[in-house]
Scaffold this motif. Structure first.
Motif, PDB file in Angstrom:
ATOM      1  N   VAL A  54      -0.896  50.097  45.333  1.00 36.74           N
ATOM      2  CA  VAL A  54      -1.987  49.807  44.406  1.00 36.74           C
ATOM      3  C   VAL A  54      -2.893  48.785  45.075  1.00 36.74           C
ATOM      4  N   LEU A  55      -4.147  49.150  45.251  1.00 30.62           N
ATOM      5  CA  LEU A  55      -5.107  48.284  45.913  1.00 30.62           C
ATOM      6  C   LEU A  55      -6.069  47.712  44.879  1.00 30.62           C
ATOM      7  N   PRO A  56      -6.229  46.404  44.816  1.00 27.71           N
ATOM      8  CA  PRO A  56      -7.140  45.816  43.825  1.00 27.71           C
ATOM      9  C   PRO A  56      -8.605  46.050  44.183  1.00 27.71           C
ATOM     10  N   TYR A  57      -9.383  46.466  43.212  1.00 26.96           N
ATOM     11  CA  TYR A  57     -10.832  46.565  43.397  1.00 26.96           C
ATOM     12  C   TYR A  57     -11.386  45.197  43.779  1.00 26.96           C
ATOM     13  N   HIS A  58     -12.348  45.201  44.718  1.00 22.61           N
ATOM     14  CA  HIS A  58     -13.007  43.950  45.092  1.00 22.61           C
ATOM     15  C   HIS A  58     -14.506  44.195  45.255  1.00 22.61           C
ATOM     16  N   LEU A  80      -2.229  44.350  37.967  1.00 23.85           N
ATOM     17  CA  LEU A  80      -1.726  44.912  39.221  1.00 23.85           C
ATOM     18  C   LEU A  80      -0.230  45.161  39.138  1.00 23.85           C
ATOM     19  N   ALA A  81       0.496  44.195  38.604  1.00 20.80           N
ATOM     20  CA  ALA A  81       1.944  44.356  38.461  1.00 20.80           C
ATOM     21  C   ALA A  81       2.265  45.508  37.513  1.00 20.80           C
ATOM     22  N   ASN A  82       1.474  45.631  36.436  1.00 20.64           N
ATOM     23  CA  ASN A  82       1.673  46.719  35.490  1.00 20.64           C
ATOM     24  C   ASN A  82       1.468  48.072  36.164  1.00 20.64           C
ATOM     25  N   ALA A  83       0.402  48.188  36.950  1.00 22.55           N
ATOM     26  CA  ALA A  83       0.135  49.452  37.645  1.00 22.55           C
ATOM     27  C   ALA A  83       1.226  49.769  38.651  1.00 22.55           C
ATOM     28  N   ARG A  84       1.680  48.770  39.384  1.00 24.78           N
ATOM     29  CA  ARG A  84       2.752  48.985  40.354  1.00 24.78           C
ATOM     30  C   ARG A  84       4.026  49.471  39.661  1.00 24.78           C
ATOM     31  N   ALA A  85       4.295  48.902  38.492  1.00 26.40           N
ATOM     32  CA  ALA A  85       5.497  49.312  37.758  1.00 26.40           C
ATOM     33  C   ALA A  85       5.375  50.754  37.268  1.00 26.40           C
ATOM     34  N   ILE A  86       4.228  51.103  36.680  1.00 27.81           N
ATOM     35  CA  ILE A  86       4.047  52.461  36.168  1.00 27.81           C
ATOM     36  C   ILE A  86       4.094  53.480  37.294  1.00 27.81           C
ATOM     37  N   CYS A 137       6.017  51.950  42.483  1.00 26.31           N
ATOM     38  CA  CYS A 137       5.795  51.638  43.894  1.00 26.31           C
ATOM     39  C   CYS A 137       7.085  51.233  44.605  1.00 26.31           C
ATOM     40  N   ASP A 138       7.946  50.507  43.910  1.00 32.07           N
ATOM     41  CA  ASP A 138       9.186  50.033  44.540  1.00 32.07           C
ATOM     42  C   ASP A 138      10.186  51.157  44.808  1.00 32.07           C
ATOM     43  N   LYS A 139       9.908  52.306  44.221  1.00 29.68           N
ATOM     44  CA  LYS A 139      10.804  53.459  44.408  1.00 29.68           C
ATOM     45  C   LYS A 139      10.595  54.106  45.775  1.00 29.68           C
ATOM     46  N   TYR A 140       9.391  53.967  46.314  1.00 27.13           N
ATOM     47  CA  TYR A 140       9.036  54.669  47.546  1.00 27.13           C
ATOM     48  C   TYR A 140       9.169  53.713  48.724  1.00 27.13           C
TER      49      TYR A 140
END
Length: 263
Positions: A211-215, A242-248, A251-254
């Motif tokens: 997940v990349l944060p918009y800047h 960001l943490a919410n998106a990573r969880a949904i 990300c930690d699964k891959y």
């Protein structure tokens, strides 16, 4: 957009925006990044509008770019190599194909950072893509937006052919890292994130999800080029979102990339 790479004898020309000698985020290890010019998408959050027009790039042959990259080979160790980014590399498929063929003759790791916008599973272009995949070790692929209407609104381009590319890469088991840019009010809706997660679960070749944060780092380029900045007033996402998106997106699964690409 059609490929406008040019050939002259055995040299294949591409239109290049810039290069980066010591890239560390566009594939495994230290990478030589080649940013090509030309892109069919007009993403609202694009921070490189200066790469949109292919003719704005400088012409180089694949031989010239490979020679330039190989100067930095001592820094790559066993996991680094060449990444072609953009703009959109697949808009110059002839150039990338010739470059990667020659890179593989030199045992160089190859990576493409693509949105998939030019993809089609038909005709001569697809034949070239199939050939290109023989010389490509990894693709970094964006999921701009999972919903078609929102994808068109965000990028000015359909997402149907891009999803088709994802399925083709999965069917052929070509390793990919998926990236999703989190933009408040556009791509951070929980429902859309859940649909994105469900789509990713249908693929069997995903080695990493980021997940990349918009800047807003590209805003000055828009002002300089006289192009309206369409996300004026949109802030970067909070750490919680960001943490919410990573969880949904799980990300930690891959984690396969940690063993397959970093050892």
């Amino acid at each position: 957009m059609t490929d406008s790479s040019e050939t002259s004898g055995q040299s294949v020309y591409g239109y290049i925006h810039s290069t980066e000698s010591f890239g560390s985020v566009d594939g495994p290890g230290v990478r030589f990044i080649i940013f090509v010019s030309g892109c069919p998408l007009r993403c609202k959050y694009c921070h490189n509008p200066d790469t949109w027009k292919m003719e704005d790039g400088e012409r180089f042959t694949s031989d010239e770019m490979l020679a330039k990259a190989l100067r930095y080979r001592p820094y790559w160790k066993n996991i680094g190599g060449i990444t072609v980014s953009g703009g959109e590399p697949l808009s110059q498929i002839d150039f990338v194909l010739d470059l990667f063929k020659k890179a593989k003759q030199n045992s160089v790791n190859t990576c493409i950072d693509t949105s998939g916008g030019p993809f089609t599973a038909e005709g001569p272009w697809f034949e070239k893509f199939q050939e290109l995949m023989k010389y490509t070790d990894l693709l970094l692929v964006d999921i701009k937006h999972i919903d078609e209407e929102s994808h068109v609104e965000l990028t000015g381009h359909t997402g149907k052919n891009i999803k088709e590319m994802f399925h083709y890469l999965s069917d052929t088991n070509k390793p990919i890292w998926i990236r999703h840019v989190l933009v408040p009010g556009i791509t951070d809706d929980d429902g859309a994130l859940e649909r994105t997660r469900d789509f990713i679960r249908t693929l069997n070749n995903v080695k990493r999800v980021e997940v990349l944060p918009y800047h807003t780092l590209g805003r000055m380029k828009y002002q300089k080029m006289g192009i309206p900045y369409r996300l004026e007033g949109v802030d970067t996402p909070t750490a919680d979102r960001l943490a919410n998106a990573r969880a949904i997106l799980e990300c930690d699964k891959y984690t396969a990339w940690e063993t397959e690409f970093l050892n």
